[in-house]
Write an enzyme that holds these catalytic residues in place. Structure first.
Site, PDB file in Angstrom:
ATOM      1  N   ASP A 144       1.548  -2.499  -9.128  1.00 40.42           N
ATOM      2  CA  ASP A 144       1.938  -2.505  -7.436  1.00 40.42           C
ATOM      3  C   ASP A 144       0.933  -1.296  -6.851  1.00 40.42           C
ATOM      4  O   ASP A 144       1.093  -0.348  -7.145  1.00 40.42           O
ATOM      5  CB  ASP A 144       3.167  -2.070  -7.236  1.00 40.42           C
ATOM      6  CG  ASP A 144       3.813  -1.803  -5.892  1.00 40.42           C
ATOM      7  OD1 ASP A 144       2.578  -1.735  -5.189  1.00 40.42           O
ATOM      8  OD2 ASP A 144       5.058  -1.811  -5.481  1.00 40.42           O
ATOM      9  N   TYR A 162       9.745   2.183  -6.269  1.00 42.84           N
ATOM     10  CA  TYR A 162      10.115   1.477  -5.171  1.00 42.84           C
ATOM     11  C   TYR A 162       8.877   0.169  -5.052  1.00 42.84           C
ATOM     12  O   TYR A 162       7.903   0.712  -5.055  1.00 42.84           O
ATOM     13  CB  TYR A 162       9.911   2.181  -4.003  1.00 42.84           C
ATOM     14  CG  TYR A 162      10.297   1.530  -2.712  1.00 42.84           C
ATOM     15  CD1 TYR A 162      11.466   1.004  -2.113  1.00 42.84           C
ATOM     16  CD2 TYR A 162       9.187   1.311  -1.705  1.00 42.84           C
ATOM     17  CE1 TYR A 162      11.595   0.360  -1.228  1.00 42.84           C
ATOM     18  CE2 TYR A 162       9.375   0.812  -0.357  1.00 42.84           C
ATOM     19  CZ  TYR A 162      10.654   0.259  -0.360  1.00 42.84           C
ATOM     20  OH  TYR A 162      10.943  -0.223   0.938  1.00 42.84           O
ATOM     21  N   LYS A 214      -0.474  -2.543   2.716  1.00 44.63           N
ATOM     22  CA  LYS A 214      -0.726  -1.344   3.687  1.00 44.63           C
ATOM     23  C   LYS A 214      -2.229  -1.368   3.956  1.00 44.63           C
ATOM     24  O   LYS A 214      -2.492  -2.273   5.223  1.00 44.63           O
ATOM     25  CB  LYS A 214      -0.286  -0.079   2.928  1.00 44.63           C
ATOM     26  CG  LYS A 214       1.031   0.069   2.607  1.00 44.63           C
ATOM     27  CD  LYS A 214       1.454   1.408   2.515  1.00 44.63           C
ATOM     28  CE  LYS A 214       2.738   1.562   1.760  1.00 44.63           C
ATOM     29  NZ  LYS A 214       3.937   1.670   2.716  1.00 44.63           N
TER      30      LYS A 214
HETATM   31  C1  LIG Z   1       4.557   1.188  -3.819  1.00 45.77           C
HETATM   32  C2  LIG Z   1       4.955   0.297  -2.839  1.00 45.77           C
HETATM   33  N1  LIG Z   1       5.333  -1.140  -3.060  1.00 45.77           N
HETATM   34  C3  LIG Z   1       5.777  -1.936  -2.119  1.00 45.77           C
HETATM   35  C4  LIG Z   1       6.099  -1.353  -0.755  1.00 45.77           C
HETATM   36  C5  LIG Z   1       6.754  -2.204   0.222  1.00 45.77           C
HETATM   37  O1  LIG Z   1       5.790  -2.791   1.083  1.00 45.77           O
HETATM   38  P1  LIG Z   1       6.047  -3.141   2.653  1.00 45.77           P
HETATM   39  O2  LIG Z   1       6.865  -1.876   3.325  1.00 45.77           O
HETATM   40  O3  LIG Z   1       4.860  -3.345   3.544  1.00 45.77           O
HETATM   41  O4  LIG Z   1       6.995  -4.243   2.336  1.00 45.77           O
HETATM   42  C6  LIG Z   1       5.848  -0.188  -0.364  1.00 45.77           C
HETATM   43  C7  LIG Z   1       6.004   0.612   0.766  1.00 45.77           C
HETATM   44  O5  LIG Z   1       6.239   1.727   0.995  1.00 45.77           O
HETATM   45  C8  LIG Z   1       5.214   0.814  -1.443  1.00 45.77           C
HETATM   46  O6  LIG Z   1       5.072   1.939  -1.243  1.00 45.77           O
END
Ligand SMILES: Cc1ncc(COP(=O)(O)O)c(C=O)c1O
Length: 436
Positions: A253, A160, A280
């Protein structure tokens, strides 16, 4: 009575109790359903029979609208590394709010904020800010495409990276690639190659096969979808070597995994990607995204230079998020990392032991300050078990199951509280699963 019916009985009793504890949340959910589809605006946190509506957080606790206090191990999906309303973050926000919340010009705090990130994260020489992890990943991919002049991206199946359609793909039954959610044009799948987490040889082969058309490989170096876990030995190192050989950019990521070390998972594992997305915790509790990498790559976003990717955003690096972000990062010292990891270790050991002692089909995984619980394969009605556990823990004052994180606001007694509650809840579940 068979074990499935006993599990359902246990679940119904848990739900009944939850309803009795949360009448105001139930009423808000009914009102919300008239103005928000399904009463929801963030599908990942909604729950049956109705979500919990919170109105206050302080330190490691949150209070719902019915006045129930819960130990918060969700920490807004890991973002609140210092818990709620940390006095220094609140002071930074108060000071900034009194001077205005945003304007269409630069602010000095964004420079401090960028400086901290560039200093800490090994791959980041230049950084840009956005408003979510989704945006950070989206911009990062555009930059990788513009820099390499190629379109394809290799991502891992099930990973994700937020709700950006460039990454919302999964494997079809026949091994093809298809959108994993509605609203994503199927023909975008032509740009996506799917690999499997931990399949070092398979992913390396895919990179070599597609190299001439592949802009980038993206992954969470610490696995975060489906359960938290460290990468298998050699996985990241091999991907680093093969992408470098083939002129493909390696993107990490680290939206969650900046929790693992001052410089993120790349710092902890000693593998430096070309670019990194953050989110985050870097916003100190406010909406945020950031991405960065080698200066020559990030130069494609330089509006005063040879700009190839035009990136705007009304609230990018806004002074409120910058102020909270700087305060939160300054508080996040090596000692604090050590402390949240220590608490995470206690929690993982305690919970694994509690599951093992009762012979329950649950898997406890994680690393550092992060921990996840999932059903073992083959469990009958896994969704009932997981929702029931989440509600049952909530009923006894612990919020956040099944993706848990510790915070610097926690002490060992909070871990003990969680483990006491978990023991009682798991006892109930275990006795419901025993066939009499
Ligand atoms: C690994 C990862 N990347 C990207 C995101 C997306 O971040 P946002 O919810 O701030 O768009 C998340 C959100 O949980 C995530 O866990």
């Amino acid at each position: 009575m068979n074990s499935e019916n006993r599990l359902l009985d246990w679940y119904r009793a848990v739900v009944d109790y939850y309803r009795r504890l949360t009448p105001r949340s139930a009423a808000l959910f009914v009102r919300g359903g008239g103005v928000l589809p399904g009463g929801d605006t963030r599908y990942s946190i909604t729950t049956r029979p109705h979500p919990t509506y919170f109105e206050r957080g302080e330190g490691p606790y949150v209070w719902d609208v019915d006045g129930n206090r819960r130990l918060d191990l969700n920490n807004n999906s890991t973002a609140l590394v210092h818990g709620h309303a940390h006095p220094e973050i609140v002071a930074a926000l108060r000071a900034q709010a009194g001077s205005g919340t945003a304007w269409g010009g630069h602010n000095p705090t964004e420079v401090d904020w960028a400086g901290i990130i560039c200093e800490r994260v090994p791959s980041i020489e230049r950084v840009r800010f956005a408003n979510s992890g989704t945006e950070a990943n989206m911009h990062m991919l555009k930059v990788a495409r513009a820099y390499t002049g190629r379109d394809l991206v290799l991502k891992l199946d099930g990973a994700y990276h937020g709700t950006y359609d460039g990454f919302e793909f999964a494997t079809e039954g026949d091994g093809g690639v298809s959108p994993s959610t509605g609203g994503v044009p199927a023909n975008l799948s032509e740009n996506v190659v799917l690999g499997a987490w931990g399949d070092t040889e398979g992913v390396a082969r895919l990179i070599r096969e597609r190299a001439g058309r592949l802009a980038a490989v993206i992954l969470t170096p610490f696995r975060s979808a489906g359960g938290f876990s460290h990468p298998p030995e050699g996985f990241l190192e091999t991907l680093r070597a093969v992408t470098a050989d083939e002129g493909v950019l390696l993107l990490f990521d680290e939206v969650i995994s900046l929790r693992l070390a001052m410089g993120g998972a790349q710092d902890r594992y000693g593998v430096t990607p070309d670019m990194t997305a953050l989110g985050k915790l870097v916003g100190g509790g406010l909406p945020v995204g950031a991405f960065g990498g080698r200066a020559d790559i990030m130069a494609v976003t330089d509006p005063l230079g040879d700009m190839k990717v035009a990136l705007a955003g009304t609230f990018n690096a806004n002074p409120m998020t910058a102020a909270a972000g700087v305060a939160a990062l300054r508080l996040l010292t090596p000692e604090v990392y050590g402390w949240i990891d220590h608490l995470g270790g206690l929690l993982r050991a305690g919970l694994s032991g509690a599951v093992r002692d009762r012979g329950l089909p649950l898997r406890v995984e994680g690393g550092g300050s992060l921990l996840s619980v999932a059903c073992e394969p083959g469990v009958v009605r896994p969704e009932v078990m997981m929702t029931g556990l989440s509600l049952a823990l909530g009923n006894r004052g612990v919020f956040g199951f099944p993706f848990l994180s510790t915070s610097s606001a926690m002490e060992e007694r909070h871990v003990e509280q969680m483990l006491d509650v978990a023991a009682a809840v798991l006892d109930d579940l275990a006795s419901s699963m025993r066939v009499h």
